[in-house]
Design an enzyme around this catalytic site. Structure first.
Site, PDB file in Angstrom:
ATOM      1  N   GLY A 233       0.794  -1.215   0.000  1.00  0.00           N
ATOM      2  CA  GLY A 233       0.000   0.000   0.000  1.00  0.00           C
ATOM      3  C   GLY A 233       0.825   1.262   0.000  1.00  0.00           C
ATOM      4  O   GLY A 233       2.052   1.220  -0.061  1.00  0.00           O
TER       5      GLY A 233
ATOM      6  N   LYS B 198      -4.355   6.294   3.901  1.00  0.00           N
ATOM      7  CA  LYS B 198      -3.563   5.092   3.665  1.00  0.00           C
ATOM      8  C   LYS B 198      -4.375   4.115   2.837  1.00  0.00           C
ATOM      9  O   LYS B 198      -5.492   3.743   3.208  1.00  0.00           O
ATOM     10  CB  LYS B 198      -3.148   4.435   4.973  1.00  0.00           C
ATOM     11  CG  LYS B 198      -2.308   3.191   4.737  1.00  0.00           C
ATOM     12  CD  LYS B 198      -1.565   2.761   5.977  1.00  0.00           C
ATOM     13  CE  LYS B 198      -0.639   1.606   5.642  1.00  0.00           C
ATOM     14  NZ  LYS B 198       0.138   1.153   6.786  1.00  0.00           N
TER      15      LYS B 198
ATOM     16  N   ASP C  37       1.437  -0.686  23.516  1.00  0.00           N
ATOM     17  CA  ASP C  37       2.642  -0.419  22.720  1.00  0.00           C
ATOM     18  C   ASP C  37       3.036   1.054  22.837  1.00  0.00           C
ATOM     19  O   ASP C  37       3.272   1.729  21.836  1.00  0.00           O
ATOM     20  CB  ASP C  37       2.410  -0.805  21.260  1.00  0.00           C
ATOM     21  CG  ASP C  37       3.726  -1.032  20.509  1.00  0.00           C
ATOM     22  OD1 ASP C  37       4.781  -1.157  21.169  1.00  0.00           O
ATOM     23  OD2 ASP C  37       3.703  -1.088  19.270  1.00  0.00           O
TER      24      ASP C  37
END
Length: 572
Positions: free
Chosen positions: A307, A324, A414
């Site tokens: 992509g 995106k 994260d």
């Protein structure tokens, strides 16, 4: 905004590190050994049955045998530790090689053999197929890979460590009508069973007080003028990882309980969604229509194996966004795409990167996010020396995002500088929700190992159940990162780093002696090994250290200084 003139007094340049803590050279990451070839086995001959009829024989011969999948299989592990010889017994050859190369001394192995086994189990279970959907395969055309995009895209003039979703023209969701936060543009449908969310946490807390006006941009300079070329990334081992939950694995013998040679029965793994199921679910989330009629692409800022990322303008509002485009066929973890979109869509906050829209165009998924030009906190961390006041301001903004998420039973899992994105106005936003977890009343703890090893809490590394406070630990490590320019143990062998996190708990670092007492106490409160003693995000927001926070607008000069430093290093 008033521009600088030659008579205006400019502030002093921010302090730059004497040497960048960013890794400038490609580092070789050891590959796992290939499995042995299975030995050829001879087919067993079966005796013919004289009582079978000939026509039945012909019918059975014409039919292909149906072989069912294995069930109730067993995988036996016999790993022990002999304290007399100081050696592990029954260890697989691949593990033994990893342990030899790990630089974990014999003395350390003897002190905590269980931590060694936990580290080996974690390291060997890490699978590249479990990387977040925002991360592309590491494919670079030039010799020097991009430093900033953690998703592995080949950068164009602009790059960040994560998908650069930002924008200053997006309305503060806390000021929006709670019933209209999930609009039709976000693909909300009342039949989906996911109602619009309200904002009940810290609605009166402003991430940027009105007195904190964005700093003036020097005359003749625009953000595009200070965009640097890409430079090498951090070591690949700092990428986020995913390992399957404990209940899906073979058990490791617990040496602390004297278990030597435990036979583990494989359990059924969670059913993976098929491509058809993923598409069906996505169709209930995305908007209907042609995105080209709503957005006008401007620049391509990244591309990868599956992509591309573009900056674009929303035609109706002229707001700058990031789009995106992903080929779903090339995404290894399609379920994470759904997870991230749903979490971001239903958890809007001033300190979280806003999801705006999504579309399915043939086999491509288009995700529209807000866009900020400041890039990731990693650039500032590795290039500039940050004052306590700036560190306090960044920590406060991230804690506000965490308090909001934790109040909704969401764990990010994260937290690190790569996933903190900055606006040129000093805004600080949390991004990358590919590994976030939604806790239910029935499941208050998780056991899946996710995140990035150097920022992981001890309870995650040792594969214990954990809760929202793992994000607080990672924030404490990120605070050290803002002091040192990198997290603890970054230069250690990854396996040894995991062992040290499990064994040492709260890490020591050179810059600790130069920290103020308040800053030390703030970091210590976040890095308590005992979870019950570790402060929550809400508690840390009341810590006195945050009172020394400087205006967020001060980040502008650090962003500019970091970009210039990166550009100079790239051109030298």
């Amino acid at each position: 905004m008033k521009a600088f003139s030659s008579y205006d007094e400019k502030p002093p340049a921010p302090p730059i590190r004497f040497s960048s803590s960013a890794t400038r050279e490609n580092q070789v990451v050891g590959l796992k050994p290939l499995p042995k070839e299975p030995e050829a086995t001879k087919k067993k001959k079966t005796m013919p049955n004289p009582f079978m009829k000939k026509n039945k024989d012909k019918k059975e011969a014409s039919e292909k045998p149906v072989i069912s999948r294995p069930s109730n299989f067993e995988h036996t592990i016999h790993v022990g530790y002999d304290p007399k010889t100081g050696e592990f017994t029954g260890m697989p050859e691949a593990w033994a090689r990893l342990l030899t190369d790990s630089q974990i001394s014999k003395q350390e192995q003897q002190q905590n053999p269980q931590a060694v086994l936990d580290a080996l189990k974690y390291y060997t279970q890490g699978e590249s197929s479990g990387q977040k959907w925002l991360q592309y395969d590491m494919m670079f055309i030039d010799d020097a890979p991009s430093r900033t995009p953690s998703y592995g895209l080949k950068p164009q003039p602009y790059s960040t460590s994560s998908l650069p979703y930002h924008g200053n023209k997006i309305q503060d969701p806390r000021k929006m009508n709670p019933m209209t936060t999930s609009t039709s543009s976000a693909g909300y449908n009342s039949k989906q069973g996911v109602p619009p969310t309200t904002f009940s946490v810290n609605e009166n807390r402003s991430s940027m007080p009105p007195s904190y006006a964005p700093p003036p941009v020097p005359h003749g300079e625009t953000p595009a003028d200070i965009v640097p070329p890409a430079i090498p990334d951090r070591p690949a081992r700092t990428l986020s990882i995913y390992t399957k939950p404990k209940e899906e694995e073979e058990k490791i013998p617990d040496l602390s309980k004297g278990q030597f040679g435990v036979q583990a029965r494989g359990q059924k793994a969670k059913k993976k969604m098929t491509d058809a199921e993923v598409l069906t679910k996505l169709r209930t989330i995305v908007s209907i229509g042609n995105p080209d009629r709503k957005y006008r692409k401007v620049d391509k800022i990244g591309s990868g194996a599956s992509g591309s990322v573009y900056t674009a303008i929303e035609i109706s509002t002229e707001a700058e966004v990031a789009i995106k485009q992903m080929n779903l066929k090339d995404q290894p973890k399609k379920e994470l795409i759904i997870n991230e979109i749903l979490v971001m869509r239903e958890n809007k906050h001033a300190n979280i990167v806003n999801y705006l829209d999504s579309y399915l165009v043939c086999d491509e998924l288009w995700v529209v996010m807000e866009y900020l030009a400041g890039g990731s906190l990693t650039d500032v961390v590795t290039e500039c020396q940050m004052e306590d006041g700036i560190i306090a301001a960044v920590c406060r903004e991230v804690l506000q995002a965490l308090e909001f998420l934790h109040s909704r039973h969401v764990i990010h899992r994260d937290i690190k500088s790569d996933n903190i994105l900055l606006g040129m106005d000093g805004s600080v936003k949390l991004t990358d929700f590919g590994f976030c977890a939604q806790l239910s009343p029935e499941q208050r703890k998780r056991t899946t190992m996710v995140g990035t090893p150097y920022w992981m809490a001890p309870e995650v590394v040792t594969r214990k159940q954990y809760g929202p406070k793992v994000d607080v630990w990672s924030l404490g490590i990120m605070a050290i990162e803002m002091v040192e320019g990198e997290p603890p143990y970054l230069n250690e062998n990854p396996l040894r780093a995991i062992y040290l996190i499990a064994t040492n708990g709260k890490p020591d670092f050179p810059g600790r002696d130069s920290m103020t007492l308040l800053f030390k106490d703030f970091v210590d409160s976040a890095l308590e090994v005992q979870v019950e003693n570790r402060w929550s995000a809400s508690q840390l927001l009341t810590h006195p250290f945050l009172r020394c926070a400087k205006p967020l607008a001060s980040l502008y000069y650090l962003i500019v200084a970091a970009k210039k430093s990166i550009a100079e290093a790239s051109n030298s």
